[in-house]
Scaffold this motif. Sequence first.
Motif, mmCIF file in Angstrom:
data_model
loop_
_atom_site.group_PDB
_atom_site.id
_atom_site.type_symbol
_atom_site.label_atom_id
_atom_site.label_comp_id
_atom_site.label_asym_id
_atom_site.label_seq_id
_atom_site.Cartn_x
_atom_site.Cartn_y
_atom_site.Cartn_z
ATOM 1 N N PRO A 2 0.821 -1.208 0.000
ATOM 2 C CA PRO A 2 0.000 0.000 0.000
ATOM 3 C C PRO A 2 0.860 1.265 0.000
ATOM 4 C CG PRO A 2 -0.777 -1.547 1.663
ATOM 5 C CD PRO A 2 0.500 -2.084 1.118
ATOM 6 N N LYS A 3 0.232 2.363 -0.385
ATOM 7 C CA LYS A 3 0.973 3.616 -0.533
ATOM 8 C C LYS A 3 1.571 4.110 0.778
ATOM 9 C CE LYS A 3 -1.749 5.188 -4.425
ATOM 10 N NZ LYS A 3 -2.658 6.219 -4.923
ATOM 11 N N LEU A 4 0.808 4.020 1.862
ATOM 12 C CA LEU A 4 1.302 4.513 3.146
ATOM 13 C C LEU A 4 2.494 3.689 3.634
ATOM 14 C CD1 LEU A 4 0.899 6.551 5.396
ATOM 15 C CD2 LEU A 4 -0.686 4.951 6.476
ATOM 16 N N ALA A 6 4.594 2.095 1.773
ATOM 17 C CA ALA A 6 5.738 2.406 0.921
ATOM 18 C C ALA A 6 6.376 3.724 1.326
ATOM 19 C CB ALA A 6 5.306 2.460 -0.541
ATOM 20 N N LYS A 7 5.540 4.696 1.733
ATOM 21 C CA LYS A 7 6.084 5.988 2.151
ATOM 22 C C LYS A 7 6.918 5.867 3.423
ATOM 23 C CE LYS A 7 2.580 8.908 0.071
ATOM 24 N NZ LYS A 7 1.525 9.891 0.312
ATOM 25 N N ILE A 8 6.660 4.869 4.220
ATOM 26 C CA ILE A 8 7.434 4.652 5.440
ATOM 27 C C ILE A 8 8.624 3.735 5.173
ATOM 28 C CG2 ILE A 8 7.351 3.637 7.749
ATOM 29 C CD1 ILE A 8 4.452 4.632 7.906
ATOM 30 N N ALA A 9 8.423 2.702 4.363
ATOM 31 C CA ALA A 9 9.465 1.702 4.138
ATOM 32 C C ALA A 9 10.605 2.226 3.270
ATOM 33 C CB ALA A 9 8.868 0.458 3.502
ATOM 34 N N ILE A 10 10.307 3.021 2.273
ATOM 35 C CA ILE A 10 11.350 3.471 1.338
ATOM 36 C C ILE A 10 12.435 4.296 2.028
ATOM 37 C CG2 ILE A 10 11.762 4.943 -0.675
ATOM 38 C CD1 ILE A 10 9.198 3.779 -1.870
ATOM 39 N N PRO A 11 12.109 5.269 2.880
ATOM 40 C CA PRO A 11 13.200 5.989 3.563
ATOM 41 C C PRO A 11 14.027 5.096 4.481
ATOM 42 C CG PRO A 11 11.180 7.250 3.694
ATOM 43 C CD PRO A 11 10.825 5.923 3.130
ATOM 44 N N GLN A 55 5.161 -2.064 7.200
ATOM 45 C CA GLN A 55 3.873 -2.734 7.396
ATOM 46 C C GLN A 55 3.410 -2.646 8.839
ATOM 47 O OE1 GLN A 55 1.797 -4.073 5.171
ATOM 48 N NE2 GLN A 55 3.149 -3.490 3.507
ATOM 49 N N ASN A 56 4.322 -2.830 9.781
ATOM 50 C CA ASN A 56 3.947 -2.797 11.198
ATOM 51 C C ASN A 56 3.519 -1.414 11.663
ATOM 52 O OD1 ASN A 56 4.397 -5.512 11.583
ATOM 53 N ND2 ASN A 56 6.496 -5.232 12.268
ATOM 54 N N ILE A 57 4.107 -0.390 11.119
ATOM 55 C CA ILE A 57 3.738 0.962 11.519
ATOM 56 C C ILE A 57 2.405 1.362 10.905
ATOM 57 C CG2 ILE A 57 4.370 3.398 11.250
ATOM 58 C CD1 ILE A 57 7.269 2.564 11.649
ATOM 59 N N ILE A 61 -2.300 2.542 11.961
ATOM 60 C CA ILE A 61 -2.771 3.790 11.360
ATOM 61 C C ILE A 61 -3.960 3.514 10.450
ATOM 62 C CG2 ILE A 61 -2.131 5.681 9.801
ATOM 63 C CD1 ILE A 61 0.715 5.437 10.929
ATOM 64 N N LYS A 62 -3.901 2.417 9.694
ATOM 65 C CA LYS A 62 -5.017 2.054 8.821
ATOM 66 C C LYS A 62 -6.278 1.780 9.632
ATOM 67 C CE LYS A 62 -2.264 -0.062 5.210
ATOM 68 N NZ LYS A 62 -1.921 -1.330 4.553
ATOM 69 N N LYS A 63 -6.124 1.095 10.763
ATOM 70 C CA LYS A 63 -7.286 0.804 11.604
ATOM 71 C C LYS A 63 -7.917 2.099 12.121
ATOM 72 C CE LYS A 63 -5.666 -3.698 13.091
ATOM 73 N NZ LYS A 63 -5.150 -4.503 14.215
ATOM 74 N N ILE A 64 -7.093 3.024 12.546
ATOM 75 C CA ILE A 64 -7.610 4.311 13.036
ATOM 76 C C ILE A 64 -8.325 5.060 11.924
ATOM 77 C CG2 ILE A 64 -6.902 6.578 13.887
ATOM 78 C CD1 ILE A 64 -4.689 5.134 15.452
#
Length: 70
Positions: A2-4, A6-11, A55-57, A61-64
């Motif tokens: 998912p996009k979110l 990827a935004k966390i994993a790439i950095p 994924q863990n982070i 956030i997705k649930k919220i």
Amino acid sequence: MPKLAAKIAIPIILVGTFIVVVFLAMNYGKLEPSVYFIIFFLAVYVFFSGLAIGQNITSPIKKILERAKD
């Protein structure tokens, strides 16, 4: 991915790769061939741990966000 996530994993992956390259460059003239195997496995570890952390982070956030939409 998912996009979110990827935004966390790439950095995370980029920073880990940068650190591996810096350590490789610092001792480039003194490296033995066996060190390259260690560097390769370290790079693979950084890649997969970056994906897992992303994924863990994002799962809480997705649930919220889903609860906020409801």
